[in-house]
Design a protein around this motif. Structure first.
Motif, short mmCIF file in Angstrom:
data_model
loop_
_atom_site.label_atom_id
_atom_site.label_comp_id
_atom_site.label_asym_id
_atom_site.label_seq_id
_atom_site.Cartn_x
_atom_site.Cartn_y
_atom_site.Cartn_z
N TRP A 115 30.96 31.96 77.28
CA TRP A 115 31.75 33.16 76.98
C TRP A 115 32.24 33.83 78.26
CZ3 TRP A 115 27.27 34.35 73.28
CH2 TRP A 115 27.49 33.72 72.04
N LEU A 116 31.39 33.88 79.27
CA LEU A 116 31.82 34.47 80.53
C LEU A 116 32.97 33.69 81.13
CD1 LEU A 116 28.39 35.34 82.18
CD2 LEU A 116 30.09 36.95 81.35
N TYR B 212 29.63 36.46 63.44
CA TYR B 212 30.73 36.70 64.37
C TYR B 212 30.72 38.20 64.64
CZ TYR B 212 32.05 32.01 62.93
OH TYR B 212 32.04 30.66 62.67
N TRP B 213 29.92 38.59 65.61
CA TRP B 213 29.48 39.98 65.72
C TRP B 213 30.54 40.91 66.29
CZ3 TRP B 213 25.44 40.36 62.86
CH2 TRP B 213 24.52 39.31 62.77
N ASN B 214 31.41 40.39 67.14
CA ASN B 214 32.44 41.25 67.73
C ASN B 214 33.78 40.53 67.83
OD1 ASN B 214 34.08 42.76 69.71
ND2 ASN B 214 32.24 43.96 70.02
N TRP C 231 35.85 34.44 67.42
CA TRP C 231 35.63 33.10 67.95
C TRP C 231 34.31 33.01 68.72
CZ3 TRP C 231 35.45 34.71 72.87
CH2 TRP C 231 36.32 35.73 73.25
N ALA C 232 33.45 34.00 68.55
CA ALA C 232 32.18 34.00 69.29
C ALA C 232 31.04 34.23 68.31
CB ALA C 232 32.19 35.08 70.37
N MET C 233 30.35 33.15 67.97
CA MET C 233 29.26 33.22 67.00
C MET C 233 27.92 33.15 67.74
SD MET C 233 28.43 30.50 64.00
CE MET C 233 27.32 30.86 62.66
N GLN C 234 26.93 33.83 67.21
CA GLN C 234 25.59 33.71 67.77
C GLN C 234 24.56 33.95 66.67
OE1 GLN C 234 24.69 36.16 71.18
NE2 GLN C 234 23.13 34.75 71.89
N ARG C 235 23.39 33.32 66.85
CA ARG C 235 22.29 33.49 65.91
C ARG C 235 21.20 34.34 66.54
NH1 ARG C 235 23.91 28.06 65.35
NH2 ARG C 235 24.73 27.65 63.26
N TYR D 266 26.79 39.04 74.01
CA TYR D 266 27.50 39.51 75.21
C TYR D 266 28.57 40.54 74.86
CZ TYR D 266 30.63 39.48 79.24
OH TYR D 266 31.43 39.85 80.27
N TYR D 267 29.32 40.32 73.78
CA TYR D 267 30.41 41.22 73.41
C TYR D 267 29.95 42.41 72.59
CZ TYR D 267 33.57 37.53 74.92
OH TYR D 267 34.24 36.58 75.65
N GLY D 268 28.69 42.41 72.15
CA GLY D 268 28.20 43.50 71.33
C GLY D 268 28.53 43.30 69.86
N TYR D 269 28.54 44.41 69.11
CA TYR D 269 28.64 44.38 67.65
C TYR D 269 29.62 45.45 67.22
CZ TYR D 269 24.37 41.87 68.63
OH TYR D 269 23.47 40.98 69.15
#
Length: 707
Positions: free
Chosen positions: A181-182, A273-275, A278-282, A303-306
């Motif tokens: 992501w970075l 997909y919290w924020n 295209w960026a998913m996390q568990r 990283y991107y928050g919610y």
């Protein structure tokens, strides 16, 4: 318009020019042959396909034994001239660890080595283990936790009896994902992306999965086919990214009351997909307040928050086994719970065990041909270093991670393979030297890659390419939640590929995507066919997405049909879009000047650093070989670098969907009343629009020109 005639002829060649694999399929002179069979014996010579009547000689039992015999031959007298073949006979070969080949297992140009299936035989190289000893769940405490519809239908088996002690990671590998992501956000470019993909296999513990009659089953979740919405975010630290506000901490209010069922679960997780779409996390759930409908997540946070309105769902929940095909493993007790989609007495249940199936390190002139790789926890075939290796006509399915990864080395390829059901992506190619612009020569050719990204949904493409001088040609890629092809680097060739029905669980993504650098030049996209591509719920996504200052690409002789945004140039320079056909694409072409608007905050520091250090995006762009190979890049800082200069759109056919947009663009008028207008308007005097046909009916007859 003669160029359009060339386009029609070129597109007709997409199917006519299928590769013949002549470097691996030519008639061969055998130097030696060894046989492997499921009823063989490693004490035998391996020189015959069947055991003799006395059963004192015959085929080997394992691939490793054949490998060792070739090592012995090589050490004693050297390899004889001709193909050295390890002929693997029909059957299922169950591995607990990969077959390992090293430099001593290399062939030569005159004596290549091939590990292959006997012609006509189905050879299965499996990292799985069959699960038996099933019994119907009858324990009252477990039945109470199950959904009422599942009671009397869920079976259990003791995994400890199979020696299962490691279940793997449920979440994405945090370090690798953060690095990825970075890379997208902070312009660490494709080197960081390639490193992230490579590092995941080193740091993550491959997860256990369940398969029934060769089909992947679903880890218990809810909703089964949709998501829950975040109603409010409650974190204390507010964050804002490009005007979108959210909070840093994973604390939020959810909709509905279904999570009340999760309270008794001791290992409850959510994926979302919290924020960004295209960026998913568990995350594992740290606390659940069902009265206030608040979920608190374990760290590390995303990283991107919610933010409000984004979507997620629960998983790894025994209580959410509510349809056939779902399973749950109690990691404390080693018990597998499963609602089979068929008769469990007649069906075959397998769990993945082996971390991988073949690894080649510093190996050259070795081919793997005609094998079926399946049911491994990680990547099936990993090749690092060496040169001129081939993976040909193999099937890859039901894998926890990728099908084939190729790192470093030169001129290694994957040809004519069928890949589906991967938890990650398909083919990963990393090669070449970006400092010297030396080509890596790796390639993916004539492969069918589909229904992948089954577990890790985002940034697990059908084909990934990073470095210099790689090729993806004649591949069919379809049905995936995210991209078909992700790439970074210089002078790659993408040709004769067909891509459809990808990006179907995301927005702001591309079927073919790269970005965040002026320096990744010389990439060519030609004779590809992209069709039926849109984002989640029909939302916006792109066909060829050249994001955030991506420059120097050539997009020519392609056909786009029903692609939401077919070619998207996000502020880059010197891109050529010519001789393409766009049919029914709502926005066929997009160009903006984002570095003069909302993206200036990220662009200006990079340009300032480039002036001070002479280095841009990780390369010495004013010095050879970059300055000689890309002279426009070498002088960019002296030519208003934030402006998207040098882009040309010519000799394309646009039919339906975009006519007014291009007409107004050609007239130098503002394009539309959106938040993009102020940056799109700034490119009108920069882009060159030449000889395009926009919603013009025409016919072609023999001997006539377009009219």
């Amino acid at each position: 318009m003669n160029r359009l005639v060339a386009l029609v002829a070129g597109m007709a060649a997409i199917t006519a020019c299928a590769p013949d694999g002549r470097d691996v399929a030519r008639a061969e002179d055998l130097g030696a042959i060894f046989y492997v069979a499921t009823d063989g014996d490693d004490a035998w010579s391996g020189r015959s396909a069947k055991a003799n009547p006395e059963r004192t000689d015959g085929p080997f039992a394992t691939i490793e034994r054949a490998r060792d015999e070739i090592r012995r031959m090589k050490a004693n007298a050297g390899l004889p001239k001709g193909v050295i073949a390890v002929q693997i006979l029909a059957g299922r070969y169950e591995l607990s660890k990969p077959v390992v080949l090293t430099a001593e297992d290399s062939g030569t140009a005159d004596s290549p080595i091939v590990y292959r299936a006997q012609r006509g035989d189905a050879v299965r190289i499996s990292g799985g283990r069959t699960v038996g000893g099933w019994s119907l769940v009858t324990e009252p405490a477990i039945l109470d936790r199950l959904d009422p519809v599942a009671r009397g239908k869920v079976f259990q088996a003791d995994l400890r009896a199979l020696g299962v002690t490691e279940f793997g990671d449920l979440g994405l590998d945090a370090a690798a994902e953060l690095q990825l992501w970075l890379a997208r956000v902070d312009n660490q470019a494709e080197d960081a992306i390639g490193s992230a993909f490579a590092s995941r296999g080193k740091t993550a513990k491959p997860r256990l999965e369940v398969f029934f009659n060769d089909l992947p089953m679903t880890l218990s979740r809810w909703p089964n086919d949709d998501f829950i919405k975040i109603q409010e975010v409650l974190g204390k630290t507010e964050i804002s990214l490009l005007g979108t506000k959210g909070c840093k901490e994973g604390v939020f209010v959810y909709e509905g009351d279904r999570p009340r069922r999760w309270v008794a679960e001791h290992d409850a997780w959510v994926e979302g997909y919290w924020n960004r779409d295209w960026a998913m996390q568990r995350h594992k759930i740290a606390a659940l307040d069902t009265e206030k409908r608040i979920i608190t997540l374990e760290q590390p946070f995303h990283y991107y928050g919610y933010r409000k309105g984004q979507w997620f769902r629960g998983f790894n929940l025994l209580c959410e086994i509510d349809q056939p095909g779902e399973w749950y493993a109690d990691r404390r007790l080693g018990i597998l719970y499963f609602w089979p989609p068929g008769d469990i007495g007649r069906g075959r249940v397998e769990i993945s065990m082996a971390p991988g199936l073949f690894t080649l390190t510093d190996v050259s002139h070795v081919a793997i041909r005609g094998l079926r790789f399946e049911t491994a926890r990680g990547t099936a075939v990993t090749i690092k270093g060496g040169q001129q290796c081939r993976v040909v006509a193999c099937t890859f399915r039901n894998l926890g991670n990728h099908a084939v990864t190729i790192f470093e080395g030169k001129e290694t390829g994957v040809i004519g393979c069928d890949m589906h059901g991967m938890g990650g992506g398909g083919i990963y190619l990393v090669g070449g030297d970006r400092k010297t612009l030396e080509s890596g020569g790796h390639f993916a050719e004539n492969n069918h890659i589909h229904h992948y990204g089954r577990w890790d949904r985002m940034y697990r493409p059908g084909i990934f390419m990073s470095g210099v001088g790689l090729r993806a040609s004649h591949n069919l890629i379809h049905d995936a939640p995210h991209a078909a092809i992700l790439f970074g680097g210089q002078e790659h060739l993408f040709e004769y590929n067909e891509i459809h029905n990808v990006c179907n669980e995301s927005h702001d993504c591309g079927a073919i995507y790269a970005g965040r650098s002026w320096c990744l030049r010389g990439n060519v996209f030609q004779y590809n066919y992209l069709h039926d591509i849109s984002g989640k719920n029909g939302g916006w996504c792109r066909g060829i997405y050249l994001d955030d200052e991506f420059s120097g690409a050539t997009v020519r002789n392609n056909v786009f049909s029903q692609v939401m945004q077919a070619v998207f140039v996000g502020g880059g320079r010197d891109n050529l879009v010519e001789n393409n056909v766009f049919v029914d694409c709502p926005r066929a072409f997009h160009l903006d000047a984002r570095a003069l608007g909302w993206a200036a905050y990220a662009v200006e520091p990079r340009l300032r650093t480039a002036r001070e250090t002479g280095e841009l995006c990780g390369v010495r762009f004013k010095e050879p070989p970059f300055s000689t190979r890309y002279p426009k890049l070498a002088t960019m800082l002296d030519d208003e670098p934030a402006k998207p200069k040098g882009n040309i759109v010519r000799c394309n056919i646009f039919w339906q969907g975009q006519g007014e947009y291009l007409r107004r663009m050609a007239q130098g008028k503002p394009i539309e009343s959106t938040w993009w207008q102020h940056i799109e308007a700034k490119v009108l005097d920069l882009v060159r629009l030449e000889d395009n046909l926009v919603n013009v009916e025409f016919s072609v007859r023999e001997g006539e020109q377009f009219r």
